[in-house]
Design a protein around this motif. Structure first.
Motif, mmCIF file in Angstrom:
data_model
loop_
_atom_site.group_PDB
_atom_site.id
_atom_site.type_symbol
_atom_site.label_atom_id
_atom_site.label_comp_id
_atom_site.label_asym_id
_atom_site.label_seq_id
_atom_site.Cartn_x
_atom_site.Cartn_y
_atom_site.Cartn_z
ATOM 1 N N THR A 12 0.863 -1.188 0.000
ATOM 2 C CA THR A 12 0.000 0.000 0.000
ATOM 3 C C THR A 12 0.897 1.235 0.000
ATOM 4 O O THR A 12 2.054 1.175 0.425
ATOM 5 N N LYS A 33 1.433 -10.800 -12.915
ATOM 6 C CA LYS A 33 0.164 -10.110 -12.723
ATOM 7 C C LYS A 33 -0.076 -9.030 -13.752
ATOM 8 O O LYS A 33 -1.050 -8.276 -13.655
ATOM 9 N N ALA A 169 -4.455 3.470 0.633
ATOM 10 C CA ALA A 169 -4.116 2.144 0.095
ATOM 11 C C ALA A 169 -3.405 2.362 -1.240
ATOM 12 O O ALA A 169 -2.327 1.840 -1.492
ATOM 13 N N THR A 206 -12.047 -4.555 -10.832
ATOM 14 C CA THR A 206 -11.499 -5.272 -9.670
ATOM 15 C C THR A 206 -10.115 -4.752 -9.302
ATOM 16 O O THR A 206 -9.259 -4.579 -10.177
ATOM 17 N N LEU A 207 -9.932 -4.493 -8.015
ATOM 18 C CA LEU A 207 -8.601 -4.250 -7.468
ATOM 19 C C LEU A 207 -8.185 -5.498 -6.719
ATOM 20 O O LEU A 207 -8.857 -5.920 -5.777
ATOM 21 N N GLU A 208 -7.103 -6.100 -7.170
ATOM 22 C CA GLU A 208 -6.544 -7.251 -6.440
ATOM 23 C C GLU A 208 -5.453 -6.712 -5.530
ATOM 24 O O GLU A 208 -4.316 -6.486 -5.953
ATOM 25 N N GLN A 209 -5.826 -6.466 -4.275
ATOM 26 C CA GLN A 209 -4.921 -5.821 -3.313
ATOM 27 C C GLN A 209 -4.169 -6.881 -2.532
ATOM 28 O O GLN A 209 -4.761 -7.584 -1.715
ATOM 29 N N HIS A 210 -2.883 -6.998 -2.808
ATOM 30 C CA HIS A 210 -2.057 -7.986 -2.120
ATOM 31 C C HIS A 210 -1.226 -7.313 -1.038
ATOM 32 O O HIS A 210 -0.619 -6.272 -1.277
ATOM 33 N N LEU A 211 -1.193 -7.909 0.156
ATOM 34 C CA LEU A 211 -0.465 -7.318 1.284
ATOM 35 C C LEU A 211 0.723 -8.199 1.672
ATOM 36 O O LEU A 211 0.647 -9.430 1.577
ATOM 37 N N VAL A 213 2.068 -10.006 3.952
ATOM 38 C CA VAL A 213 1.776 -10.614 5.262
ATOM 39 C C VAL A 213 2.954 -11.401 5.836
ATOM 40 O O VAL A 213 2.955 -11.735 7.022
ATOM 41 N N TYR A 218 6.155 -5.062 8.502
ATOM 42 C CA TYR A 218 4.821 -4.588 8.098
ATOM 43 C C TYR A 218 3.754 -5.045 9.083
ATOM 44 O O TYR A 218 2.929 -4.263 9.547
#
Lengths: 236, 236
Positions: A12, A33, A169, A206-211, A213, A218
């Motif tokens: 983000t 992607k 974001a 569509t927003l494919e929001q990858h974090l 993790v 983070y």
């Protein structure tokens, strides 16, 4: 989720603010992607622009190189290009272009991308110098940035638009990166005038929001003390 | 994007605020994105909870029915369940549960889901009465809500947690829906005490945010005048 109506985002904008600058995705994975995109490298290592599947980096010396699949990024967007012609424009500045494209597209409430090819004048870009651990805040790190200008240059501008609801974001509004046709000039765009050019437009549903993790820094960070919106406005 | 680490969201919480309540996804399509979920129907028609692929609606009369694939929703979440056991809890209230789960999961900065099965006491839920065109604001529409309570009931709570950064797009923090084992009680959860229960936990690294780009009312709406955060706090 269709391949051509999805915008992928890794990380983000908010995580850059306190300086969570670890590279948490490889360029190789980002390219899975999409064949088009923008981003920044680990430690804010320059400005990236992906065109036709080729990832170009503009570093703080203004040098443009193609990075390897192993290059890592804390924050990036990519998508599979299928732009439709939207407009042919002459002599518009950045604000004009943004306003006209919002008005033409009527897509203020969703994500979309623009690809502008043509001749640009008085174009001003920046690229940040890579910093190392321990990272400082975005505001501190971004002080080590170089500004580049060209009176006149032909090239391609890749832009992502995000609804204001997603500011923090993503970059609410437009976020432009540029590369010249001769691959000798580019970066995060601060200002320009489009002398003459064509605008391609691609809408996303569509927003494919990858974090990130798996990144401990983070996941452990307390974001409540960060002035995300204020810092983004100051830096973008 | 792995099937089990993706949270699907259709619409945004923000679009409910000014009353953009058209059903813009069918339950059939929502179920393609998961076997577990929550949502609301067109016109805020009750509260939905999807368990093991079955979509239950609690309407404003408190009646629980299974809806058809043609049922439409303006806002919903779903995912494919693969919960891992996280904790066994006794005698915790909603705030305790939320705090303990945040502390145990260490996942404050990403999306996750909880599935809590067990015995609940003093549980309070609500369901809104369906409104028709022209829709009023969320605050106005939500006035026509019914509150339901049970002193003691066994059942399942499905909860989604979203980072504060995404408040507005999603519900920042926890969002709980409930259904009793006997399918006679449920809704959007306002309060409860968990007498004894097991908590399953599923972490997501991806939010697949889908927007209703074919809905003219959504695309044409000017969100700049809506107090999204304030209205969400008042209604949730």
């Amino acid at each position: 989720m269709s391949k051509y109506t999805t915008l992928y985002q890794h990380g983000t904008l908010a995580l850059l603010v306190p300086g969570l600058l670890d590279g948490t995705i490889t360029m190789g994975d980002l390219l899975k992607k999409g064949d088009t995109g923008i981003g920044t490298g680990e430690g804010l290592d320059g400005e990236l622009i992906i065109l036709d599947g080729k990832p170009y980096q503009v570093n703080a010396e203004g040098k443009v190189t193609v990075v390897s699949d192993k290059f890592t990024l804390p924050f990036a967007n990519s998508h599979f290009a299928r732009y439709a012609p939207l407009a042919e424009l002459e002599n518009v500045d950045q604000d004009d272009l943004n306003k006209q494209m919002l008005s033409l597209s009527r897509a203020e409430n969703t994500f979309f991308s623009l690809k502008v090819t043509g001749t640009f004048a008085d174009i001003k870009t920046r690229a940040v110098s890579k910093s190392k651990q321990p990272y400082k805040s975005l505001a501190e790190t971004a002080k080590n940035q170089s500004i580049f200008t060209r009176d006149k240059v032909t090239g391609t501008l890749i832009s992502y638009y995000s609804p204001q609801l997603f500011n923090g974001a993503a970059v609410g509004g437009f976020h432009h990166h540029f590369i010249s046709d001769d691959h000798k000039f580019g970066g995060h765009v601060l200002d320009f005038r489009l002398v003459k050019g064509e605008v391609g437009y691609q809408l996303f549903d569509t927003l494919e929001q990858h974090l990130p993790v798996n990144n401990k820094a983070y996941m452990a960070h307390d974001f409540t003390q960060d002035d995300i919106a204020g810092s983004i406005q100051a830096s973008e």
